[in-house]
Design a protein around this motif. Sequence first.
Motif, PDB file in Angstrom:
ATOM      1  N   ALA A 169       0.811  -1.224   0.000  1.00 29.52           N
ATOM      2  CA  ALA A 169       0.000   0.000   0.000  1.00 29.52           C
ATOM      3  C   ALA A 169       0.846   1.277   0.000  1.00 29.52           C
ATOM      4  CB  ALA A 169      -0.976  -0.021   1.184  1.00 29.52           C
ATOM      5  N   PRO A 170       1.865   1.419   0.870  1.00 31.42           N
ATOM      6  CA  PRO A 170       2.660   2.661   0.812  1.00 31.42           C
ATOM      7  C   PRO A 170       3.436   2.802  -0.493  1.00 31.42           C
ATOM      8  CG  PRO A 170       2.989   1.487   2.898  1.00 31.42           C
ATOM      9  CD  PRO A 170       2.286   0.550   1.966  1.00 31.42           C
ATOM     10  N   ARG A 171       3.917   1.689  -1.042  1.00 35.06           N
ATOM     11  CA  ARG A 171       4.690   1.740  -2.284  1.00 35.06           C
ATOM     12  C   ARG A 171       3.794   2.111  -3.467  1.00 35.06           C
ATOM     13  NH1 ARG A 171       8.198  -3.846  -1.358  1.00 35.06           N
ATOM     14  NH2 ARG A 171       9.244  -3.163   0.562  1.00 35.06           N
ATOM     15  N   ALA A 172       2.523   1.736  -3.398  1.00 36.45           N
ATOM     16  CA  ALA A 172       1.604   2.098  -4.481  1.00 36.45           C
ATOM     17  C   ALA A 172       1.484   3.607  -4.601  1.00 36.45           C
ATOM     18  CB  ALA A 172       0.225   1.472  -4.236  1.00 36.45           C
ATOM     19  N   GLY A 173       1.548   4.321  -3.465  1.00 41.67           N
ATOM     20  CA  GLY A 173       1.508   5.776  -3.504  1.00 41.67           C
ATOM     21  C   GLY A 173       2.724   6.359  -4.190  1.00 41.67           C
ATOM     22  N   ASN A 174       3.888   5.741  -3.986  1.00 41.13           N
ATOM     23  CA  ASN A 174       5.100   6.212  -4.652  1.00 41.13           C
ATOM     24  C   ASN A 174       5.008   6.017  -6.163  1.00 41.13           C
ATOM     25  OD1 ASN A 174       6.173   6.801  -2.136  1.00 41.13           O
ATOM     26  ND2 ASN A 174       7.186   4.822  -1.935  1.00 41.13           N
ATOM     27  N   VAL A 175       4.468   4.866  -6.566  1.00 40.97           N
ATOM     28  CA  VAL A 175       4.287   4.611  -7.995  1.00 40.97           C
ATOM     29  C   VAL A 175       3.318   5.628  -8.594  1.00 40.97           C
ATOM     30  CG1 VAL A 175       3.446   2.949  -9.698  1.00 40.97           C
ATOM     31  CG2 VAL A 175       4.821   2.162  -7.766  1.00 40.97           C
ATOM     32  N   ALA A 176       2.258   5.942  -7.858  1.00 38.62           N
ATOM     33  CA  ALA A 176       1.285   6.920  -8.343  1.00 38.62           C
ATOM     34  C   ALA A 176       1.930   8.285  -8.522  1.00 38.62           C
ATOM     35  CB  ALA A 176       0.116   7.015  -7.362  1.00 38.62           C
ATOM     36  N   ALA A 177       2.773   8.670  -7.566  1.00 42.73           N
ATOM     37  CA  ALA A 177       3.439   9.969  -7.664  1.00 42.73           C
ATOM     38  C   ALA A 177       4.322  10.035  -8.909  1.00 42.73           C
ATOM     39  CB  ALA A 177       4.273  10.218  -6.412  1.00 42.73           C
ATOM     40  N   VAL A 178       5.051   8.962  -9.183  1.00 42.06           N
ATOM     41  CA  VAL A 178       5.901   8.925 -10.381  1.00 42.06           C
ATOM     42  C   VAL A 178       5.047   8.976 -11.640  1.00 42.06           C
ATOM     43  CG1 VAL A 178       7.518   7.510 -11.691  1.00 42.06           C
ATOM     44  CG2 VAL A 178       7.773   7.714  -9.217  1.00 42.06           C
ATOM     45  N   SER A 179       3.961   8.209 -11.654  1.00 44.88           N
ATOM     46  CA  SER A 179       3.106   8.133 -12.834  1.00 44.88           C
ATOM     47  C   SER A 179       2.465   9.481 -13.155  1.00 44.88           C
ATOM     48  CB  SER A 179       2.026   7.069 -12.623  1.00 44.88           C
ATOM     49  OG  SER A 179       1.148   7.010 -13.716  1.00 44.88           O
ATOM     50  N   VAL A 180       1.864  10.102 -12.136  1.00 48.33           N
ATOM     51  CA  VAL A 180       1.222  11.402 -12.352  1.00 48.33           C
ATOM     52  C   VAL A 180       2.270  12.470 -12.652  1.00 48.33           C
ATOM     53  CG1 VAL A 180      -0.183  13.196 -11.272  1.00 48.33           C
ATOM     54  CG2 VAL A 180      -0.760  10.788 -10.938  1.00 48.33           C
ATOM     55  N   GLY A 181       3.410  12.394 -11.956  1.00 51.34           N
ATOM     56  CA  GLY A 181       4.474  13.349 -12.221  1.00 51.34           C
ATOM     57  C   GLY A 181       4.990  13.270 -13.636  1.00 51.34           C
ATOM     58  N   ALA A 182       5.035  12.068 -14.201  1.00 51.08           N
ATOM     59  CA  ALA A 182       5.460  11.911 -15.593  1.00 51.08           C
ATOM     60  C   ALA A 182       4.369  12.368 -16.553  1.00 51.08           C
ATOM     61  CB  ALA A 182       5.823  10.460 -15.863  1.00 51.08           C
ATOM     62  N   ALA A 183       3.116  12.150 -16.175  1.00 49.76           N
ATOM     63  CA  ALA A 183       2.009  12.463 -17.085  1.00 49.76           C
ATOM     64  C   ALA A 183       1.851  13.963 -17.301  1.00 49.76           C
ATOM     65  CB  ALA A 183       0.713  11.874 -16.544  1.00 49.76           C
ATOM     66  N   VAL A 184       2.035  14.756 -16.243  1.00 51.96           N
ATOM     67  CA  VAL A 184       1.781  16.197 -16.355  1.00 51.96           C
ATOM     68  C   VAL A 184       2.652  16.859 -17.423  1.00 51.96           C
ATOM     69  CG1 VAL A 184       1.901  18.395 -15.141  1.00 51.96           C
ATOM     70  CG2 VAL A 184       0.859  16.420 -14.023  1.00 51.96           C
TER      71      VAL A 184
END
Length: 242
Positions: A169-184
Motif C-alpha cells: 500500500a505505501p509503495r503504491a503511492g510512490n508509484v502513483a506519484a511517479v506516474s502522475v508526475g510523468a504524465a503532467v
Amino acid sequence: MARWRSLLRLSALQASWTYERMQGIGIAVAEEPLLGPLEQHPERARAARARSAQYFNAHPFLAGAAVGALAKAELDEEPGDRILRLRTALSGPLGALGDQLFWAGIVPAMMGAALVAVSLGAGPVVVGAFVLVYNLVRIAVTEWGLRIGLANGMRVAHAISESWVPRLAPRAGNVAAVSVGAAVPMVAGWLLRGGGEPLSTTGAILAGAVVIGALSRRRPVHAPFLTLAAAAIALLVRWGVT
C-alpha cells in the motif's frame, strides 16, 4: 460455489448503502450464501443474519475479507458479541488500507499511465485496456480478501497484517506519484506541440474540467470514469476540437 456467489454479490456491495448502516445491508447480502450450512439450525441462522446486517463501513474492495471472516466466525459458532467486536475492529483498518492502496495508489497510477499512453499516440483501445486491467485488479483483490477471511475467521486481522497489503500500500503511492508526475509534463508538452489550436485546446480542457467538477459536486466520481474522461479530453484535443 457459495464463495463465487458471495464474490459476485460483493460487486454490488454499495448498491444498498444507507446513512444508518453504511455498507451493512450489502455485507449481509454478500455473506448470505456462505451461511448456507446454518439452515439446519434456524435460530442460529436468524441470529447470524441479524448480525450481518448491522453497521459496517470499509473500503469496498477489501470488504471481502470482512465478509469471509464474519461468515467463518458464524460457522465456527463463535459467541455473537465476539463476532460483533470483530466486525467493528475490521471496519477502520480495511478502510484505511483500501484507501491507501487504491485511491492514493493504484487509481492515480493507472490514470497517469493512461495519460502518458495517450500523449504517446495511443488510441481509445489502450484507454479501454487500462480500465479493464483496473477492474481485473479490483476483482482479484476482493477475491483474495474473501478467501483469506474464510481461511482465518477470527484471526483475519493477523493474517492481513502478515500479507502483502500493508507492504504494498505505501509503495503504491510512490508509484502513483511517479506516474502522475510523468504524465503532467508529457501531456502538457504533447498539447503544446500541436494537440489542437490554442483556443480549441483551452476550450477542451476547460470544458472537461467543468463537466468533471459538476459531476463530482454531489458525489465522488468513480475512478474508471475519471480515467476515461481525462483520456477522452486528451484524445479530443489530439484529434482537433473545433
